[in-house]
Design an enzyme around this catalytic site. Structure first.
Site, mmCIF file in Angstrom:
data_model
loop_
_atom_site.group_PDB
_atom_site.id
_atom_site.type_symbol
_atom_site.label_atom_id
_atom_site.label_comp_id
_atom_site.label_asym_id
_atom_site.label_seq_id
_atom_site.Cartn_x
_atom_site.Cartn_y
_atom_site.Cartn_z
ATOM 1 N N ALA A 113 0.854 -1.188 0.000
ATOM 2 C CA ALA A 113 0.000 0.000 0.000
ATOM 3 C C ALA A 113 0.890 1.238 0.000
ATOM 4 O O ALA A 113 2.100 1.152 0.202
ATOM 5 C CB ALA A 113 -0.909 0.014 1.219
ATOM 6 N N LYS A 114 0.302 2.374 -0.231
ATOM 7 C CA LYS A 114 1.019 3.641 -0.115
ATOM 8 C C LYS A 114 -0.024 4.740 0.038
ATOM 9 O O LYS A 114 -1.138 4.641 -0.471
ATOM 10 C CB LYS A 114 1.885 3.904 -1.346
ATOM 11 C CG LYS A 114 2.830 5.087 -1.211
ATOM 12 C CD LYS A 114 3.863 4.910 -0.115
ATOM 13 C CE LYS A 114 4.884 3.835 -0.416
ATOM 14 N NZ LYS A 114 6.020 3.846 0.548
ATOM 15 N N GLY A 115 0.368 5.788 0.765
ATOM 16 C CA GLY A 115 -0.522 6.923 0.951
ATOM 17 C C GLY A 115 0.231 8.215 0.769
ATOM 18 O O GLY A 115 1.461 8.249 0.805
#
Length: 425
Positions: A113-115
């Site tokens: 994931a990444k934000g």
């Protein structure tokens, strides 16, 4: 210096496109079906939010935030949150995929994931940063969770921001939930060994590569490009293993001493000199291009992306390249490096020590017990060495570079797990 999980950023040759070229090549070797190709490529979930924040001057400013869950097939998704003006959904989507392959190659039970939030933290007060992070956390309450999606620091964020995230999430859940985020301050459940984790993984990867090349660490030389968290710890730990560090560089330039540079002394100088090596007297000043072309056994690019390209790859004399940064070698340089017979330990393997110790932090939070630094280092070293051996074995089996082998290992693991779970068809 504060540890963050390293992640690539966009630049002229776009390391994200380079990653996709290598992904496509690995998929072709594995014979992945077209259906599975798109399952592996397309993110499982993408969230875009507007975040109204009251600024110090009383005005309300709306920031755009993102969270992309690329995969949860191996376990809860894992990835940092970056605060940067250039953040956009395409970048975050690619970085999330990168995390999937990194976790898979070191056999950690996480998806990727990444934000990110499009903002400039250098122009914001601590109060504005806190209100922004808390607003982002509230908007992601149905996304985050110790069994669902576990964020971490990235560019522009650190332990302070992770503490705010943990606190806001915990208030919403009515109890303290340490395991919702990693990269926290030690007093809030952060892990020992986290600060040096990525540099330590670089050291383990370098020694493993040197063993295959039959290079004696006590007779070997190295140059380290980048003297931030990853580069400085990687250099220090390699020196402790007997390697002579002849070259260093940072934003102020590159420094060379054929007899070796005292890394502890260089780190102390940097820390007392506004974070740079500018004016360092124990080595002669050279250019960054000269550093990359030094006649050393090991080259550790640990600064930024696309420093080794088709334009300078032919000048590299090192026998072993260990990628401390993400995307330091562009896809256009791969063939040149391979033709020269240089072994490259790729980024998704070499710098995975950081996410490995982040995983340990999560495990410790889940069981409510802190491990000793010695135990963390032993387990991290073993996982990194096991991952290297698996990638090396795969490279021998398919007759490909370690880089392509790392993608083959990661993609095969995710695709096989998906099939066993009966994910489609």
């Amino acid at each position: 210096m504060t540890y963050i999980e390293p992640a690539p950023i966009k630049d002229k040759e776009n390391p994200l496109e380079s990653m996709m070229q290598r992904f496509d090549a690995a998929v072709k070797i594995l014979g992945i079906s077209e259906e599975m190709y798109y399952i592996l490529k397309v993110p499982a979930r993408q969230v875009t939010v507007g975040l109204p924040v009251t600024m110090d001057n009383g005005a309300i400013k709306v920031f755009e935030g993102y969270r992309v869950i690329h995969s949860t097939i191996l376990g809860p998704s894992k990835g940092g949150i970056r605060f940067d003006p250039a953040v956009n959904i395409d970048e975050v989507r690619a970085l999330a995929a990168w995390m999937t392959w990194k976790c898979a190659v070191v056999d950690i039970p996480y998806g990727g994931a990444k934000g990110g939030i499009a903002c400039n933290p250098r122009e914001m007060s601590a109060g504005e940063m806190e209100r922004l992070m808390r607003a982002y956390t509230i908007s992601m309450l149905d996304i985050f969770g110790p069994d669902k999606d576990i964020p971490a620091p990235d560019m522009g964020t650190g332990p302070r921001e992770m503490a705010w995230l943990m606190d806001e999430y915990s208030k919403a859940k009515g109890m303290t939930v340490n395991a919702v985020v990693t990269g926290k301050p030690l007093v809030l459940g952060g892990s020992l060994g986290r600060t040096e984790a990525t540099g330590r993984g670089v050291m383990v990867s370098a020694l493993a590569g040197m063993e295959k090349l039959r290079l004696n660490p006590y007779r070997a030389t190295a140059a380290v490009q980048g003297f931030g968290n990853v580069g400085s710890w990687g250099a220090k730990l390699l020196q402790e293993k007997g390697v002579t560090i002849c070259g260093l560089s940072d934003i102020s330039g590159a420094y060379y001493n054929a007899k070796g540079i005292d890394i502890e002394k260089a780190m102390a100088y940097r820390n007392a000199n506004n974070g740079t090596l500018e004016g360092f007297k124990d080595a002669e000043l050279i250019t960054n291009e000269e550093l990359l072309a030094l006649n050393v056994d090991v080259l550790v690019p640990a600064a930024k992306e696309d420093v080794i390209t088709h334009e300078n790859a032919s000048k590299i004399q090192a026998k072993l390249i260990v990628e401390g940064a993400n995307g330091p070698t562009s896809a256009s340089a791969d063939d040149i490096i391979n033709e020269k017979g240089i072994m490259v330990v790729p980024d998704i393997l070499a710098n995975a020590g950081g996410v490995t110790v982040s995983y340990f932090e999560w495990v410790q939070n889940r069981i409510g017990y802190k491990w000793t630094l010695d135990r963390i280092n032993r387990r991290s070293d073993r996982m990194m060495k096991d991952a290297f051996d698996k990638v090396f074995e795969t490279s021998q089996k398919h007759g490909v570079s370690l880089r392509l082998a790392a993608y083959i290992v990661a993609i095969d693991k995710v695709a096989s797990t998906y099939k066993f779970r009966g994910g489609y068809g």
